[in-house]
Design a protein around this motif. Structure first.
Motif, mmCIF file in Angstrom:
data_model
loop_
_atom_site.group_PDB
_atom_site.id
_atom_site.type_symbol
_atom_site.label_atom_id
_atom_site.label_comp_id
_atom_site.label_asym_id
_atom_site.label_seq_id
_atom_site.Cartn_x
_atom_site.Cartn_y
_atom_site.Cartn_z
ATOM 1 N N MET A 122 21.381 23.324 36.990
ATOM 2 C CA MET A 122 21.419 23.851 38.344
ATOM 3 C C MET A 122 22.838 24.191 38.786
ATOM 4 O O MET A 122 23.046 25.165 39.514
ATOM 5 C CB MET A 122 20.799 22.851 39.315
ATOM 6 N N SER A 123 23.819 23.416 38.362
ATOM 7 C CA SER A 123 25.198 23.683 38.789
ATOM 8 C C SER A 123 25.671 25.036 38.263
ATOM 9 O O SER A 123 26.332 25.789 38.986
ATOM 10 C CB SER A 123 26.131 22.572 38.318
ATOM 11 N N ILE A 124 25.339 25.357 37.018
ATOM 12 C CA ILE A 124 25.701 26.667 36.470
ATOM 13 C C ILE A 124 25.011 27.766 37.272
ATOM 14 O O ILE A 124 25.637 28.775 37.637
ATOM 15 C CB ILE A 124 25.336 26.767 34.982
ATOM 16 N N ALA A 125 23.725 27.567 37.559
ATOM 17 C CA ALA A 125 22.975 28.561 38.329
ATOM 18 C C ALA A 125 23.577 28.763 39.718
ATOM 19 O O ALA A 125 23.669 29.891 40.215
ATOM 20 C CB ALA A 125 21.519 28.134 38.444
ATOM 21 N N SER A 126 24.009 27.684 40.349
ATOM 22 C CA SER A 126 24.589 27.773 41.692
ATOM 23 C C SER A 126 25.905 28.530 41.671
ATOM 24 O O SER A 126 26.168 29.378 42.544
ATOM 25 C CB SER A 126 24.799 26.369 42.258
ATOM 26 N N ILE A 127 26.737 28.244 40.686
ATOM 27 C CA ILE A 127 28.035 28.918 40.588
ATOM 28 C C ILE A 127 27.845 30.391 40.247
ATOM 29 O O ILE A 127 28.526 31.270 40.802
ATOM 30 C CB ILE A 127 28.929 28.217 39.553
ATOM 31 N N VAL A 128 26.912 30.685 39.341
ATOM 32 C CA VAL A 128 26.618 32.084 39.006
ATOM 33 C C VAL A 128 26.083 32.823 40.229
ATOM 34 O O VAL A 128 26.482 33.961 40.499
ATOM 35 C CB VAL A 128 25.606 32.156 37.841
ATOM 36 N N SER A 129 25.208 32.186 40.995
ATOM 37 C CA SER A 129 24.657 32.817 42.196
ATOM 38 C C SER A 129 25.741 33.091 43.231
ATOM 39 O O SER A 129 25.754 34.157 43.868
ATOM 40 C CB SER A 129 23.567 31.932 42.803
ATOM 41 N N ALA A 130 26.659 32.132 43.408
ATOM 42 C CA ALA A 130 27.767 32.336 44.347
ATOM 43 C C ALA A 130 28.654 33.487 43.893
ATOM 44 O O ALA A 130 29.117 34.295 44.712
ATOM 45 C CB ALA A 130 28.588 31.052 44.471
ATOM 46 N N THR A 131 28.867 33.580 42.586
ATOM 47 C CA THR A 131 29.673 34.675 42.035
ATOM 48 C C THR A 131 28.950 36.002 42.197
ATOM 49 O O THR A 131 29.567 37.029 42.510
ATOM 50 C CB THR A 131 29.983 34.403 40.552
ATOM 51 N N PHE A 132 27.624 35.995 41.986
ATOM 52 C CA PHE A 132 26.816 37.192 42.190
ATOM 53 C C PHE A 132 26.928 37.669 43.637
ATOM 54 O O PHE A 132 27.059 38.870 43.900
ATOM 55 C CB PHE A 132 25.358 36.898 41.837
ATOM 56 N N TYR A 133 26.871 36.725 44.581
ATOM 57 C CA TYR A 133 27.010 37.077 45.997
ATOM 58 C C TYR A 133 28.355 37.738 46.263
ATOM 59 O O TYR A 133 28.430 38.755 46.970
ATOM 60 C CB TYR A 133 26.862 35.836 46.868
ATOM 61 N N LEU A 134 29.412 37.183 45.684
ATOM 62 C CA LEU A 134 30.750 37.757 45.877
ATOM 63 C C LEU A 134 30.818 39.174 45.315
ATOM 64 O O LEU A 134 31.288 40.101 45.994
ATOM 65 C CB LEU A 134 31.797 36.865 45.200
ATOM 66 N N ILE A 135 30.331 39.357 44.092
ATOM 67 C CA ILE A 135 30.376 40.683 43.468
ATOM 68 C C ILE A 135 29.517 41.678 44.248
ATOM 69 O O ILE A 135 29.926 42.819 44.501
ATOM 70 C CB ILE A 135 29.908 40.597 42.002
ATOM 71 N N ALA A 136 28.311 41.242 44.642
ATOM 72 C CA ALA A 136 27.419 42.122 45.395
ATOM 73 C C ALA A 136 28.029 42.503 46.742
ATOM 74 O O ALA A 136 27.875 43.639 47.211
ATOM 75 C CB ALA A 136 26.068 41.443 45.604
ATOM 76 N N SER A 137 28.749 41.567 47.368
ATOM 77 C CA SER A 137 29.401 41.845 48.655
ATOM 78 C C SER A 137 30.530 42.854 48.484
ATOM 79 O O SER A 137 30.706 43.739 49.334
ATOM 80 C CB SER A 137 29.945 40.550 49.261
ATOM 81 N N ALA A 177 31.583 27.085 47.423
ATOM 82 C CA ALA A 177 30.604 26.751 46.376
ATOM 83 C C ALA A 177 31.295 26.192 45.140
ATOM 84 O O ALA A 177 30.857 25.182 44.570
ATOM 85 C CB ALA A 177 29.782 27.989 46.015
ATOM 86 N N VAL A 178 32.372 26.832 44.733
ATOM 87 C CA VAL A 178 33.096 26.363 43.536
ATOM 88 C C VAL A 178 33.754 25.018 43.805
ATOM 89 O O VAL A 178 33.704 24.112 42.958
ATOM 90 C CB VAL A 178 34.144 27.414 43.096
ATOM 91 N N TYR A 179 34.332 24.858 44.978
ATOM 92 C CA TYR A 179 35.012 23.597 45.302
ATOM 93 C C TYR A 179 34.036 22.427 45.300
ATOM 94 O O TYR A 179 34.346 21.356 44.754
ATOM 95 C CB TYR A 179 35.692 23.706 46.672
ATOM 96 N N THR A 180 32.866 22.597 45.888
ATOM 97 C CA THR A 180 31.911 21.488 45.942
ATOM 98 C C THR A 180 31.309 21.191 44.564
ATOM 99 O O THR A 180 30.744 20.119 44.354
ATOM 100 C CB THR A 180 30.770 21.771 46.945
ATOM 101 N N HIS A 181 31.460 22.133 43.631
ATOM 102 C CA HIS A 181 30.975 21.918 42.263
ATOM 103 C C HIS A 181 32.114 21.606 41.288
ATOM 104 O O HIS A 181 31.919 21.695 40.072
ATOM 105 C CB HIS A 181 30.218 23.162 41.776
ATOM 106 N N ARG A 182 33.267 21.217 41.818
ATOM 107 C CA ARG A 182 34.424 21.005 40.940
ATOM 108 C C ARG A 182 34.163 19.927 39.886
ATOM 109 O O ARG A 182 34.589 20.079 38.722
ATOM 110 C CB ARG A 182 35.672 20.678 41.766
ATOM 111 N N GLU A 183 33.489 18.854 40.258
ATOM 112 C CA GLU A 183 33.190 17.808 39.274
ATOM 113 C C GLU A 183 32.183 18.310 38.244
ATOM 114 O O GLU A 183 32.261 17.957 37.059
ATOM 115 C CB GLU A 183 32.658 16.566 39.979
ATOM 116 N N ASN A 184 31.246 19.131 38.691
ATOM 117 C CA ASN A 184 30.286 19.719 37.756
ATOM 118 C C ASN A 184 30.996 20.622 36.745
ATOM 119 O O ASN A 184 30.646 20.641 35.553
ATOM 120 C CB ASN A 184 29.242 20.539 38.513
#
Length: 210
Positions: free
Chosen positions: A139-154, A175-182
């Motif tokens: 899920m952490s990979i999916a969340s980071i990829v989704s956040a990156t997708f949002y940035l690129i799409a924006s 999103a990346v900061y809260t997933h730093r440990e992941n």
């Protein structure tokens, strides 16, 4: 204008403080989800610990917070009020003063914000997330990829409008900061994967009252 900004920011932050995962775990499981598993109050930890139904309730509640924060802002100050209200809901979810500043990672709440402010991108994000979860079971990979997708799409959707892009960067950074440990665990190949068979077993036991 200042009063409206304060009202939007406070309303969004306080909405974010409503920790759906904590409320669900205490009402259904009689425990605090932040003391189990990854210690996060988010949907993924609820899913691993309690199964499908509690996690869906948590997901919908967290998405609703971001959407309501944005809608309040939209009502009071238009589009950028919506972005402020939703952003503050994300911050309130991640660092809730009412729950000792221990919240979730803000992905579902960010989705609620995006569904209001960029609905076309918002509808695409769960599809992106689901595809990556299917491929990686992480899920952490999916969340980071989704956040990156949002940035690129924006960047594509608002090309040249740097205020929109800067806002998307803020959401991505959170999103990346809260997933730093992941990210560290992903690098070290120690990140937890979703075991759907185990989750199904947990759900079955919960349905049977076990």
């Amino acid at each position: 204008m200042i009063i409206k900004l304060v009202v939007i920011a406070l309303a969004g932050y306080l909405l974010g403080n409503i920790q759906t995962g904590v409320l669900v775990s205490k009402s259904i499981g009689n425990f605090d989800i932040r003391h189990k598993g990854s210690k996060s109050a988010g949907t993924t930890n609820v899913l691993r610990t309690m199964g499908w139904v509690p996690s869906v309730i948590t997901l919908l509640g967290d998405v609703l917070k971001g959407a309501l924060g944005s809608l309040i802002g939209l009502w009071l100050m238009g589009e950028w009020g919506a972005r402020l209200g939703g952003l503050m809901a994300v911050i309130g979810h991640n660092w809730p003063v009412l729950f000792g500043f221990k919240g979730g990672k803000g992905i579902a709440t960010s989705l609620g914000l995006i569904l209001v402010t960029d609905p076309i991108i918002g509808v695409m994000l769960p599809v992106c997330q689901a595809i990556v979860v299917k491929l990686t079971h992480t899920m952490s990979i999916a969340s980071i990829v989704s956040a990156t997708f949002y940035l690129i799409a924006s960047v594509i959707a608002h090309f040249g409008a740097w205020n929109y892009i800067a806002f998307a960067v803020i959401i991505w950074v959170l999103a990346v900061y809260t997933h730093r440990e992941n990210l560290v665990r992903i690098r070290d190949k120690k990140e937890h994967k979703l075991d759907f068979e185990e989750i199904n077993e947990i759900s079955k036991k919960k349905n049977q009252g076990g």
